[in-house]
Enzyme design. Sequence first.
Site, PDB file in Angstrom:
ATOM      1  N   ASP A   1       7.046   3.611  -1.476  1.00  0.00           N
ATOM      2  CA  ASP A   1       8.500   4.963  -1.873  1.00  0.00           C
ATOM      3  C   ASP A   1       8.377   4.925  -3.371  1.00  0.00           C
ATOM      4  OD1 ASP A   1       9.831   6.484  -2.706  1.00  0.00           O
ATOM      5  OD2 ASP A   1      10.552   6.248   0.175  1.00  0.00           O
TER       6      ASP A   1
ATOM      7  N   CYS B   1       0.301  -0.960   0.309  1.00  0.00           N
ATOM      8  CA  CYS B   1       0.106   0.133   0.440  1.00  0.00           C
ATOM      9  C   CYS B   1       0.774   1.429   0.419  1.00  0.00           C
ATOM     10  CB  CYS B   1      -0.817   0.169   0.282  1.00  0.00           C
ATOM     11  SG  CYS B   1      -2.248  -1.343   1.603  1.00  0.00           S
TER      12      CYS B   1
END
Length: 97
Positions: free
Chosen positions: A40, A37
């Site tokens: 980066d 989810c």
Amino acid sequence: RKENPTQFRNCSVMRTNAMKYLPNFFPEGSLTKIFFCFPDPHFKKKNWPRRIVSERLLTEYCYLLQPDTGRLYCITDVKDLHDWHVSKCDNHPMLEE
């Protein structure tokens, strides 16, 4: 889970370095789903090897997922990263749409 300790018994959230340790936590074919989810995006090209979806890591995820029924979910709001995920998954021999 703290407020309702008996309600959720089959889920967990782990904050760890998946690139190093994930295969040490689960046996082969033991996961039905893996969720990433909003990882980066590592926008700079020199940092792309750090992305959570790569050829090498996809092989490790496939090792952990149940054969034929396991699912990998990647959720992002960055279009370039979404395109990266789709490209890597489409080209991986152990994954199908």
